[in-house]
Design a protein around this motif. Structure first.
Motif, PDB file in Angstrom:
ATOM      1  N   LEU A  49       1.809   3.322  23.079  1.00 46.14           N
ATOM      2  CA  LEU A  49       3.177   2.991  22.668  1.00 46.14           C
ATOM      3  C   LEU A  49       4.078   2.752  23.878  1.00 46.14           C
ATOM      4  O   LEU A  49       4.892   1.820  23.880  1.00 46.14           O
ATOM      5  CB  LEU A  49       3.753   4.097  21.784  1.00 46.14           C
ATOM      6  CG  LEU A  49       3.161   4.196  20.375  1.00 46.14           C
ATOM      7  CD1 LEU A  49       3.731   5.411  19.650  1.00 46.14           C
ATOM      8  CD2 LEU A  49       3.423   2.931  19.590  1.00 46.14           C
ATOM      9  N   ALA A  50       3.936   3.560  24.895  1.00 45.62           N
ATOM     10  CA  ALA A  50       4.735   3.376  26.104  1.00 45.62           C
ATOM     11  C   ALA A  50       4.405   2.035  26.758  1.00 45.62           C
ATOM     12  O   ALA A  50       5.304   1.324  27.225  1.00 45.62           O
ATOM     13  CB  ALA A  50       4.491   4.523  27.077  1.00 45.62           C
ATOM     14  N   ALA A  51       3.135   1.675  26.789  1.00 49.79           N
ATOM     15  CA  ALA A  51       2.731   0.395  27.380  1.00 49.79           C
ATOM     16  C   ALA A  51       3.319  -0.773  26.598  1.00 49.79           C
ATOM     17  O   ALA A  51       3.785  -1.755  27.183  1.00 49.79           O
ATOM     18  CB  ALA A  51       1.212   0.296  27.430  1.00 49.79           C
ATOM     19  N   VAL A  52       3.314  -0.673  25.282  1.00 51.94           N
ATOM     20  CA  VAL A  52       3.876  -1.743  24.451  1.00 51.94           C
ATOM     21  C   VAL A  52       5.374  -1.863  24.697  1.00 51.94           C
ATOM     22  O   VAL A  52       5.909  -2.969  24.819  1.00 51.94           O
ATOM     23  CB  VAL A  52       3.580  -1.494  22.955  1.00 51.94           C
ATOM     24  CG1 VAL A  52       4.373  -2.448  22.076  1.00 51.94           C
ATOM     25  CG2 VAL A  52       2.093  -1.635  22.683  1.00 51.94           C
ATOM     26  N   VAL A  53       6.046  -0.741  24.801  1.00 56.94           N
ATOM     27  CA  VAL A  53       7.492  -0.771  25.031  1.00 56.94           C
ATOM     28  C   VAL A  53       7.807  -1.330  26.414  1.00 56.94           C
ATOM     29  O   VAL A  53       8.707  -2.154  26.575  1.00 56.94           O
ATOM     30  CB  VAL A  53       8.097   0.648  24.867  1.00 56.94           C
ATOM     31  CG1 VAL A  53       9.529   0.694  25.366  1.00 56.94           C
ATOM     32  CG2 VAL A  53       8.014   1.082  23.414  1.00 56.94           C
ATOM     33  N   ILE A  54       7.052  -0.909  27.421  1.00 64.19           N
ATOM     34  CA  ILE A  54       7.340  -1.329  28.793  1.00 64.19           C
ATOM     35  C   ILE A  54       6.959  -2.790  29.025  1.00 64.19           C
ATOM     36  O   ILE A  54       7.734  -3.563  29.585  1.00 64.19           O
ATOM     37  CB  ILE A  54       6.613  -0.414  29.798  1.00 64.19           C
ATOM     38  CG1 ILE A  54       7.216   0.992  29.741  1.00 64.19           C
ATOM     39  CG2 ILE A  54       6.698  -0.971  31.210  1.00 64.19           C
ATOM     40  CD1 ILE A  54       6.442   2.036  30.514  1.00 64.19           C
ATOM     41  N   PHE A  55       5.754  -3.175  28.625  1.00 60.11           N
ATOM     42  CA  PHE A  55       5.243  -4.499  28.959  1.00 60.11           C
ATOM     43  C   PHE A  55       5.380  -5.521  27.838  1.00 60.11           C
ATOM     44  O   PHE A  55       5.331  -6.718  28.087  1.00 60.11           O
ATOM     45  CB  PHE A  55       3.769  -4.411  29.364  1.00 60.11           C
ATOM     46  CG  PHE A  55       3.541  -3.562  30.575  1.00 60.11           C
ATOM     47  CD1 PHE A  55       3.994  -3.964  31.816  1.00 60.11           C
ATOM     48  CD2 PHE A  55       2.870  -2.359  30.475  1.00 60.11           C
ATOM     49  CE1 PHE A  55       3.785  -3.184  32.933  1.00 60.11           C
ATOM     50  CE2 PHE A  55       2.651  -1.575  31.582  1.00 60.11           C
ATOM     51  CZ  PHE A  55       3.111  -1.984  32.817  1.00 60.11           C
ATOM     52  N   GLY A  56       5.487  -5.082  26.630  1.00 59.99           N
ATOM     53  CA  GLY A  56       5.527  -6.001  25.500  1.00 59.99           C
ATOM     54  C   GLY A  56       4.122  -6.271  24.997  1.00 59.99           C
ATOM     55  O   GLY A  56       3.152  -6.229  25.747  1.00 59.99           O
TER      56      GLY A  56
END
Length: 60
Positions: A13-20
């Motif tokens: 989830l953090a990766a999706v939020v940070i990188f899209g």
């Protein structure tokens, strides 16, 4: 205390939020290529080290 599954969900989830969502496959591809190049370099370095050791033994 969170288990491994909870930690993985948080990281994703953090990766999706940070990188899209669109950028993650591109990042994974880049990391895969980098790992491959690292492995090639490691093998080449080991080969050169072995060649050097063999050459040194012949001189003795």
């Amino acid at each position: 205390m969170p288990g491994i599954n909870e930690i993985l969900v948080i990281v994703v989830l953090a990766a999706v939020v940070i990188f899209g969502a669109k950028k993650i496959p591109e990042l994974a591809k880049t990391f895969g290529k980098a790992k491959s190049e690292f492995e090639k370099g490691k093998i080449e370095g080991e080969k050169e080290l072995n060649d050097f050791k063999n050459k040194e033994k012949k001189l003795d």
